[in-house]
Write a protein that holds these residues in place. Sequence first.
Motif, PDB file in Angstrom:
ATOM      1  N   ASP A   1       0.843  -1.256  -0.119  1.00  0.00           N
ATOM      2  CA  ASP A   1       0.105  -0.205   0.176  1.00  0.00           C
ATOM      3  C   ASP A   1       0.876   1.276  -0.006  1.00  0.00           C
ATOM      4  O   ASP A   1       0.275   2.261  -0.268  1.00  0.00           O
ATOM      5  CB  ASP A   1      -1.034   0.028   1.308  1.00  0.00           C
ATOM      6  CG  ASP A   1      -1.836  -1.131   1.148  1.00  0.00           C
ATOM      7  OD1 ASP A   1      -2.770  -1.283   0.367  1.00  0.00           O
ATOM      8  OD2 ASP A   1      -1.614  -2.257   2.118  1.00  0.00           O
ATOM      9  N   LEU A   2       2.070   1.241   0.427  1.00  0.00           N
ATOM     10  CA  LEU A   2       2.943   2.338   0.438  1.00  0.00           C
ATOM     11  C   LEU A   2       4.300   1.798   0.190  1.00  0.00           C
ATOM     12  O   LEU A   2       4.819   0.726   0.361  1.00  0.00           O
ATOM     13  CB  LEU A   2       3.007   2.865   1.763  1.00  0.00           C
ATOM     14  CG  LEU A   2       4.067   4.105   2.015  1.00  0.00           C
ATOM     15  CD1 LEU A   2       3.220   5.103   2.952  1.00  0.00           C
ATOM     16  CD2 LEU A   2       5.123   3.888   2.578  1.00  0.00           C
TER      17      LEU A   2
ATOM     18  N   ARG B   1       0.094   5.078  -5.563  1.00  0.00           N
ATOM     19  CA  ARG B   1      -0.035   4.788  -4.428  1.00  0.00           C
ATOM     20  C   ARG B   1       0.868   5.699  -3.635  1.00  0.00           C
ATOM     21  O   ARG B   1       1.753   6.231  -4.111  1.00  0.00           O
ATOM     22  CB  ARG B   1       0.262   3.289  -3.864  1.00  0.00           C
ATOM     23  CG  ARG B   1      -0.887   2.525  -4.039  1.00  0.00           C
ATOM     24  CD  ARG B   1      -0.595   0.955  -4.353  1.00  0.00           C
ATOM     25  NE  ARG B   1       0.210   1.054  -5.495  1.00  0.00           N
ATOM     26  CZ  ARG B   1       0.925  -0.270  -5.832  1.00  0.00           C
ATOM     27  NH1 ARG B   1       1.119  -1.496  -5.094  1.00  0.00           N
ATOM     28  NH2 ARG B   1       1.671  -0.418  -6.904  1.00  0.00           N
ATOM     29  N   PRO B   2       0.862   5.899  -2.228  1.00  0.00           N
ATOM     30  CA  PRO B   2       1.816   6.585  -1.620  1.00  0.00           C
ATOM     31  C   PRO B   2       3.243   6.216  -1.476  1.00  0.00           C
ATOM     32  O   PRO B   2       3.297   4.940  -1.563  1.00  0.00           O
ATOM     33  CB  PRO B   2       1.261   6.832  -0.014  1.00  0.00           C
ATOM     34  CG  PRO B   2      -0.306   6.507  -0.052  1.00  0.00           C
ATOM     35  CD  PRO B   2      -0.373   5.324  -1.393  1.00  0.00           C
TER      36      PRO B   2
ATOM     37  N   GLY C   1       6.520  11.767  -3.850  1.00  0.00           N
ATOM     38  CA  GLY C   1       6.244  11.324  -2.415  1.00  0.00           C
ATOM     39  C   GLY C   1       7.245  12.272  -1.662  1.00  0.00           C
ATOM     40  O   GLY C   1       8.042  13.066  -2.158  1.00  0.00           O
TER      41      GLY C   1
ATOM     42  N   ALA D   1       2.495  10.189   4.680  1.00  0.00           N
ATOM     43  CA  ALA D   1       2.450  10.023   3.402  1.00  0.00           C
ATOM     44  C   ALA D   1       1.021   9.556   2.877  1.00  0.00           C
ATOM     45  O   ALA D   1       0.376   9.810   1.682  1.00  0.00           O
ATOM     46  CB  ALA D   1       3.405   8.997   3.096  1.00  0.00           C
ATOM     47  N   PHE D   2       0.336   8.710   3.793  1.00  0.00           N
ATOM     48  CA  PHE D   2      -0.787   8.401   3.512  1.00  0.00           C
ATOM     49  C   PHE D   2      -1.965   9.587   3.164  1.00  0.00           C
ATOM     50  O   PHE D   2      -2.936   9.491   2.511  1.00  0.00           O
ATOM     51  CB  PHE D   2      -1.390   7.130   4.198  1.00  0.00           C
ATOM     52  CG  PHE D   2      -0.992   5.801   4.182  1.00  0.00           C
ATOM     53  CD1 PHE D   2      -1.719   5.052   3.032  1.00  0.00           C
ATOM     54  CD2 PHE D   2      -0.130   5.194   4.896  1.00  0.00           C
ATOM     55  CE1 PHE D   2      -1.285   3.867   2.718  1.00  0.00           C
ATOM     56  CE2 PHE D   2       0.299   4.028   4.835  1.00  0.00           C
ATOM     57  CZ  PHE D   2      -0.191   3.263   3.838  1.00  0.00           C
TER      58      PHE D   2
ATOM     59  N   ASP E   1      -1.345  12.733   2.952  1.00  0.00           N
ATOM     60  CA  ASP E   1      -0.998  13.459   1.836  1.00  0.00           C
ATOM     61  C   ASP E   1      -1.003  13.007   0.265  1.00  0.00           C
ATOM     62  O   ASP E   1      -0.764  13.716  -0.565  1.00  0.00           O
ATOM     63  CB  ASP E   1       0.180  14.121   2.071  1.00  0.00           C
ATOM     64  CG  ASP E   1       0.226  15.173   3.262  1.00  0.00           C
ATOM     65  OD1 ASP E   1      -0.716  15.359   3.802  1.00  0.00           O
ATOM     66  OD2 ASP E   1       1.353  15.443   3.770  1.00  0.00           O
ATOM     67  N   HIS E   2      -1.571  11.793   0.347  1.00  0.00           N
ATOM     68  CA  HIS E   2      -1.207  11.069  -1.236  1.00  0.00           C
ATOM     69  C   HIS E   2      -1.955  12.121  -2.189  1.00  0.00           C
ATOM     70  O   HIS E   2      -1.447  12.014  -3.333  1.00  0.00           O
ATOM     71  CB  HIS E   2      -1.790   9.633  -1.104  1.00  0.00           C
ATOM     72  CG  HIS E   2      -1.580   8.987  -2.392  1.00  0.00           C
ATOM     73  ND1 HIS E   2      -2.744   8.245  -3.129  1.00  0.00           N
ATOM     74  CD2 HIS E   2      -0.553   8.929  -3.211  1.00  0.00           C
ATOM     75  CE1 HIS E   2      -2.085   7.861  -4.286  1.00  0.00           C
ATOM     76  NE2 HIS E   2      -1.017   8.317  -4.389  1.00  0.00           N
ATOM     77  N   SER E   3      -3.025  12.563  -2.121  1.00  0.00           N
ATOM     78  CA  SER E   3      -3.750  13.327  -3.144  1.00  0.00           C
ATOM     79  C   SER E   3      -3.028  14.369  -3.692  1.00  0.00           C
ATOM     80  O   SER E   3      -3.030  14.648  -4.803  1.00  0.00           O
ATOM     81  CB  SER E   3      -5.318  13.804  -2.361  1.00  0.00           C
ATOM     82  OG  SER E   3      -4.975  14.702  -1.372  1.00  0.00           O
TER      83      SER E   3
ATOM     84  N   LEU F   1      -1.019  12.716  -6.357  1.00  0.00           N
ATOM     85  CA  LEU F   1      -1.388  11.717  -7.302  1.00  0.00           C
ATOM     86  C   LEU F   1      -1.289  12.059  -8.766  1.00  0.00           C
ATOM     87  O   LEU F   1      -1.132  11.377  -9.574  1.00  0.00           O
ATOM     88  CB  LEU F   1      -3.030  11.435  -6.879  1.00  0.00           C
ATOM     89  CG  LEU F   1      -3.541  10.538  -7.671  1.00  0.00           C
ATOM     90  CD1 LEU F   1      -3.085   9.170  -7.583  1.00  0.00           C
ATOM     91  CD2 LEU F   1      -5.411  10.559  -7.167  1.00  0.00           C
TER      92      LEU F   1
ATOM     93  N   GLN G   1       2.047  11.389  -9.960  1.00  0.00           N
ATOM     94  CA  GLN G   1       2.412  10.076 -10.190  1.00  0.00           C
ATOM     95  C   GLN G   1       1.777   9.637 -11.490  1.00  0.00           C
ATOM     96  O   GLN G   1       2.467   8.920 -12.048  1.00  0.00           O
ATOM     97  CB  GLN G   1       2.003   9.182  -8.919  1.00  0.00           C
ATOM     98  CG  GLN G   1       2.488   9.600  -7.622  1.00  0.00           C
ATOM     99  CD  GLN G   1       1.894   8.882  -6.494  1.00  0.00           C
ATOM    100  OE1 GLN G   1       0.882   8.306  -6.765  1.00  0.00           O
ATOM    101  NE2 GLN G   1       2.614   8.748  -5.391  1.00  0.00           N
TER     102      GLN G   1
END
Length: 376
Positions: free
Chosen positions: A275-276, A293-294, A317, A333-334, A336-338, A341, A344
């Motif tokens: 997931d990260l 993903r993060p 990231g 990190a989870f 702020d992932h947006s 995005l 990425q």
Amino acid sequence: MKIAFPYIAQPHQTLHSLPIAMEIATRHPETEVHVACTTKAHLDYAQSLGALYPQARARYDLLAMPERLRRHIERKGPGVLGKLASLFLNRRYFADFNAIVVPERTSLYLRRMGITGPRLIWTRHGAGDRAIGFARDVRAFDFVLLSGRKVEQRLLAQGAIQPGRYYRGAYAKFDIVRRMDADRPALFDNGRPTVLYNPHFSARLSSWPICGARALEWFANQDRYNLIFAPHYRLFDRHRAAGRALVRRYAACPHMLIDPGSARSIDMTYTMAADLYLGDVSSQVAEFMIRPRPALFLNAHQIDWQHDPNYRFWHLGHVIDTPDDLGGQIDRAFADHSSFLEAQRRYVLETFEFPDDGPTAPAAADAIVNYLKIAA
């Protein structure tokens, strides 16, 4: 027409070119495709992957090698001398082909060994941003396969490739990973998010020798995240006892999976399951980002990276200097992932070029055969 696909280095490179060998053997039955490896274990691995292409009619050859040297390579990894020995001791074998297709650059030494007849074709392995993927000697290849625009533009800018002598839009590893997906078991059953820690092998670039052990200890003593520790295959290639010791050390931690170098560490089992992504400079981050993903990057060497094209992926990231407050940094990190995005998604589009949702190795196979027919 005879085409060789030799594998003289570590097995992680195999997935980057073997699907192309299988597609040539399937789509162009007039060709004679040979897959050649230095060790029996590597040859067995190549054959197991080749079995995923039941229509392919390829031949599998064990390269000539004194058994004492072969056993040393099996125990310690090929190293530079082992790779050069594989080439030198098989000069006559290689001279018999119209083309030699490789995922590494060491095979360019065949030219210095007097093997000038076969065309040398480079598939590359990995799609990262580090300078080693854009070395000056790339221009010595007769034909090159590229994953996408990012690589094309950088190689064109330095004069390493020429129009008509490369093909853009191939990342064959993804093809074979799709064929393997049906057999992938769940790695954890506890419902926790999973972090993949994937440090590089080079001591001057990797976070492992500086702070990797601290990161593992943090994961061992918390109960919020699973950890997959699967470094670059070469990190423990010549230090396998140390890798086995790590496995034993964390064997009592069911939320930690320690893999110092199995087939699963190179076939995207872990990049697809996590997931990260936690890492430094391994090109596996590009493969991880195929599904955004993060990500969290460890700048253990205090690199001034912001404007360095070799660290372009660190813009995908947060970048941290130490694993201090690792839990807080993973949480961030989870959360702020947006904000990463879009970067990425753009990075994936620039790095990999897929004309459709299908495999890319068939077109790469056709491009190689068409080039060889024109160049003959």
